[in-house]
Design a protein around this motif. Sequence first.
Motif, mmCIF file in Angstrom:
data_model
loop_
_atom_site.group_PDB
_atom_site.id
_atom_site.type_symbol
_atom_site.label_atom_id
_atom_site.label_comp_id
_atom_site.label_asym_id
_atom_site.label_seq_id
_atom_site.Cartn_x
_atom_site.Cartn_y
_atom_site.Cartn_z
ATOM 1 N N ALA A 1 0.810 -1.208 0.000
ATOM 2 C CA ALA A 1 0.000 0.000 0.000
ATOM 3 C C ALA A 1 0.843 1.257 0.000
ATOM 4 O O ALA A 1 1.900 1.318 0.620
ATOM 5 C CB ALA A 1 -0.924 0.006 1.208
ATOM 6 N N LEU B 1 0.003 4.863 1.114
ATOM 7 C CA LEU B 1 -1.067 5.604 1.761
ATOM 8 C C LEU B 1 -0.968 7.088 1.465
ATOM 9 O O LEU B 1 0.090 7.610 1.146
ATOM 10 C CB LEU B 1 -1.036 5.351 3.268
ATOM 11 C CG LEU B 1 -1.242 3.891 3.644
ATOM 12 C CD1 LEU B 1 -1.201 3.722 5.151
ATOM 13 C CD2 LEU B 1 -2.553 3.384 3.096
ATOM 14 N N GLN B 2 -2.096 7.749 1.614
ATOM 15 C CA GLN B 2 -2.186 9.176 1.315
ATOM 16 C C GLN B 2 -1.220 9.977 2.181
ATOM 17 O O GLN B 2 -1.202 9.830 3.391
ATOM 18 C CB GLN B 2 -3.614 9.622 1.568
ATOM 19 C CG GLN B 2 -3.958 10.920 0.922
ATOM 20 C CD GLN B 2 -5.391 11.295 1.218
ATOM 21 O OE1 GLN B 2 -6.164 10.456 1.634
ATOM 22 N NE2 GLN B 2 -5.722 12.533 1.004
ATOM 23 N N ASP B 3 -0.436 10.830 1.596
ATOM 24 C CA ASP B 3 0.548 11.712 2.236
ATOM 25 C C ASP B 3 1.252 11.105 3.439
ATOM 26 O O ASP B 3 1.411 11.773 4.437
ATOM 27 C CB ASP B 3 -0.018 13.052 2.751
ATOM 28 C CG ASP B 3 -1.308 13.476 2.130
ATOM 29 O OD1 ASP B 3 -1.274 13.641 0.928
ATOM 30 O OD2 ASP B 3 -2.300 13.647 2.836
ATOM 31 N N ALA B 4 1.650 9.840 3.365
ATOM 32 C CA ALA B 4 2.410 9.289 4.480
ATOM 33 C C ALA B 4 3.829 9.841 4.401
ATOM 34 O O ALA B 4 4.563 9.525 3.488
ATOM 35 C CB ALA B 4 2.417 7.769 4.419
ATOM 36 N N GLY B 5 4.192 10.726 5.338
ATOM 37 C CA GLY B 5 5.510 11.343 5.319
ATOM 38 C C GLY B 5 6.611 10.313 5.515
ATOM 39 O O GLY B 5 6.386 9.259 6.087
ATOM 40 N N LEU B 6 7.785 10.623 5.023
ATOM 41 C CA LEU B 6 8.922 9.732 5.226
ATOM 42 C C LEU B 6 9.733 10.246 6.408
ATOM 43 O O LEU B 6 9.840 11.453 6.596
ATOM 44 C CB LEU B 6 9.778 9.706 3.955
ATOM 45 C CG LEU B 6 9.063 9.230 2.691
ATOM 46 C CD1 LEU B 6 9.956 9.423 1.477
ATOM 47 C CD2 LEU B 6 8.650 7.786 2.816
ATOM 48 N N PRO B 7 10.302 9.364 7.202
ATOM 49 C CA PRO B 7 11.093 9.824 8.344
ATOM 50 C C PRO B 7 12.413 10.431 7.887
ATOM 51 O O PRO B 7 12.875 10.156 6.780
ATOM 52 C CB PRO B 7 11.329 8.543 9.140
ATOM 53 C CG PRO B 7 11.231 7.455 8.148
ATOM 54 C CD PRO B 7 10.289 7.905 7.091
ATOM 55 N N PHE C 1 11.694 -2.042 4.348
ATOM 56 C CA PHE C 1 10.431 -2.641 3.921
ATOM 57 C C PHE C 1 10.665 -4.026 3.319
ATOM 58 O O PHE C 1 9.865 -4.933 3.519
ATOM 59 C CB PHE C 1 9.693 -1.718 2.943
ATOM 60 C CG PHE C 1 8.776 -0.758 3.659
ATOM 61 C CD1 PHE C 1 9.256 0.019 4.702
ATOM 62 C CD2 PHE C 1 7.439 -0.653 3.309
ATOM 63 C CE1 PHE C 1 8.409 0.889 5.385
ATOM 64 C CE2 PHE C 1 6.586 0.209 3.989
ATOM 65 C CZ PHE C 1 7.072 0.984 5.025
ATOM 66 N N GLU D 1 6.342 11.636 13.379
ATOM 67 C CA GLU D 1 6.125 10.477 12.526
ATOM 68 C C GLU D 1 4.684 9.991 12.579
ATOM 69 O O GLU D 1 4.161 9.436 11.620
ATOM 70 C CB GLU D 1 7.075 9.340 12.930
ATOM 71 C CG GLU D 1 8.479 9.613 12.444
ATOM 72 C CD GLU D 1 9.492 8.651 13.024
ATOM 73 O OE1 GLU D 1 9.115 7.515 13.332
ATOM 74 O OE2 GLU D 1 10.653 9.056 13.169
ATOM 75 N N GLY E 1 1.871 10.450 9.212
ATOM 76 C CA GLY E 1 1.288 9.255 8.605
ATOM 77 C C GLY E 1 2.288 8.132 8.398
ATOM 78 O O GLY E 1 1.940 7.065 7.911
ATOM 79 N N TRP E 2 3.541 8.366 8.776
ATOM 80 C CA TRP E 2 4.559 7.317 8.598
ATOM 81 C C TRP E 2 4.230 6.088 9.448
ATOM 82 O O TRP E 2 4.386 4.950 8.998
ATOM 83 C CB TRP E 2 5.937 7.865 8.956
ATOM 84 C CG TRP E 2 7.018 6.831 8.997
ATOM 85 C CD1 TRP E 2 7.720 6.429 10.083
ATOM 86 C CD2 TRP E 2 7.513 6.052 7.887
ATOM 87 N NE1 TRP E 2 8.625 5.456 9.731
ATOM 88 C CE2 TRP E 2 8.516 5.200 8.393
ATOM 89 C CE3 TRP E 2 7.193 5.992 6.532
ATOM 90 C CZ2 TRP E 2 9.207 4.299 7.589
ATOM 91 C CZ3 TRP E 2 7.893 5.090 5.733
ATOM 92 C CH2 TRP E 2 8.883 4.261 6.249
ATOM 93 N N GLN F 1 1.650 4.115 7.748
ATOM 94 C CA GLN F 1 2.243 3.368 6.643
ATOM 95 C C GLN F 1 2.937 2.111 7.172
ATOM 96 O O GLN F 1 2.820 1.036 6.598
ATOM 97 C CB GLN F 1 3.247 4.262 5.902
ATOM 98 C CG GLN F 1 3.983 3.605 4.757
ATOM 99 C CD GLN F 1 3.106 3.375 3.534
ATOM 100 O OE1 GLN F 1 2.555 4.297 2.962
ATOM 101 N NE2 GLN F 1 2.959 2.118 3.143
#
Lengths: 310, 262
Positions: free
Chosen positions: A84, A86-92, A104, B94, B98-99, B102
């Motif tokens: 998946a 997902l919508q606007d899931a920010g990256l760390p 992942f 985080e 939304g991280w 995810q």
Amino acid sequence: MNASPDPALLDLRGVTQRYGSTTVLHGVDLHVAPGETVALLGPNGAGKSTLVSVLLGLARPVSGTAAVCGRPPAQAVADGCVGAMLQDAGLPDNTRVGQLVELFAALYPRPMDVGRALELADAADLRDRPSGALSGGQAQRVRLALALVADPELLVLDEPTAAMDPQVRRTFWDALSGEIGGERGLLFATHHLDEAQAVADRVVVLAGGRIVADGTPAEVAARAGGTIVRVRTEAVAAELAGLPGVLSAVDESGGRTAMTCSDSDRALRVLLETFPDARDIEVRPADLEDAFLTMAADGWTTGVPAPAEA
Amino acid sequence: MTSTASTAVPHAAGRPAAPRRPLGPTLAYVRLEVLRTVRNPRAVLLTTMVPVLLLLTLSGQGDATDRRELLASMAAYGAIGGGLFATGPRLTAERVSGWLRQLRATPLSPSAAVLGKGAAGLLLALISSAIVGAVGHFGNAGISVAQWAELVLALTLCATVTTALGLLIGSSFRSPETAQGATMLSYIGLSAVGGLWVPPSQFPDALQTVAHVLPTYHVGEIARAIATGGTVGAGHCAIIAAWALVLGVAATVAWRRGTAVR
């Protein structure tokens, strides 16, 4: 002998979801077959994200059943059947793109090669980049790589092109319809109706927690009534809506009126006879956007829009 | 309903159920969190700069015992900051971005995610107490290498308290800015009232009573015992463990609520 399980990659039946006293999904049925590309459309607040949460096992429906690759969603996620974005899931931050994709890959039981996932997502050049310093479009490509590295049967993308400019969007969809596709099923939510029209085998419209349309882009576009005629005239929309062959008419900014026609030939003949000042006439088949607007104007009811009442 | 668990029936997509590998994903995530912590010199600076500066400026006064007690308090101060800053604001960021959602859409279990964040907190505490301890070893506090190592080990274990508090803060606030504020307040409040800046024996009576309840006071007592060659009281350890347990449970509840999906 031949025990043939349900071939659907995604099989939602009568899924109802409620938060407190608000019902977000009302008995939703949704199927995605292998190799199928399905666009999920709908106004904001239609329940798209909730639907995505249910099929990823993040939320358990109040009633109805959800199956992904023939198993419960949480199991399908654990088995790597579904990837998946997902919508606007920010990256760390404080890490590199390659390390995130490697993480992942390590989370899934049968991952794709990390380099291959990055390549398919057109993100191979970003591998050594700090994950906190990417443009919107770059981050979306990285998120696609994260979803792909599971090597999933079903790919779920929630508004994947939201932060992309048109050129990047085109490359993105070219990649998805090319090598990434194949037997993979693809379900994506979008606000770009042109994308759905161009890419999807099937279009599903969700509004108010109900599926209000489900068919090929052409079938759903036909819900707008068939043909759109735009015309410049002194007559107002209410007068034009009464012409034979016209389902509805709306005044547009710019001085023209858009008529949705079930029989545009007949409508045009009568139009030119009745309003000789009619000019700048444009005739084109209705597309998904027209259908979307028509459904919105009808209050998102199911079925064919009723002819304009006299 | 229907049972498709039998291996005789092929799955829809032909993919067999995944073999159980409980540790692989957890280790991969903990590893990434550890790498991210080491790669973040800003956080290391944030947690060591003030204790090191205080140590350098204040260590001119008092006798050898005073200097060692000051070193121990500053090392404790650094360690509790490590636990807080590696978790609190970063976790909120985080979560809000939304991280974490995810991550939940992957086979990684929620407890593994907590473990990864916890590891980051303890690691930053370790780094921080090791740096402050180094100043104590090479500076005029003159603790031995063994004391330095003991101090680092003990303070890293003690940092479970502030790591749990950081996880609680990180799971509870809606914006990284408010989480940062809450973290800062806890950091300063717990350090000052816990007697890490000024020895609690110099506090007025009422404040001493408050100090003795706080976990930071007991962390300081343990650190001071190690640095001055005294014995570490089991009572201090028990109180810290109790605090860690309570905050850990609260953090778990807050984490569940904070990452609940709508």
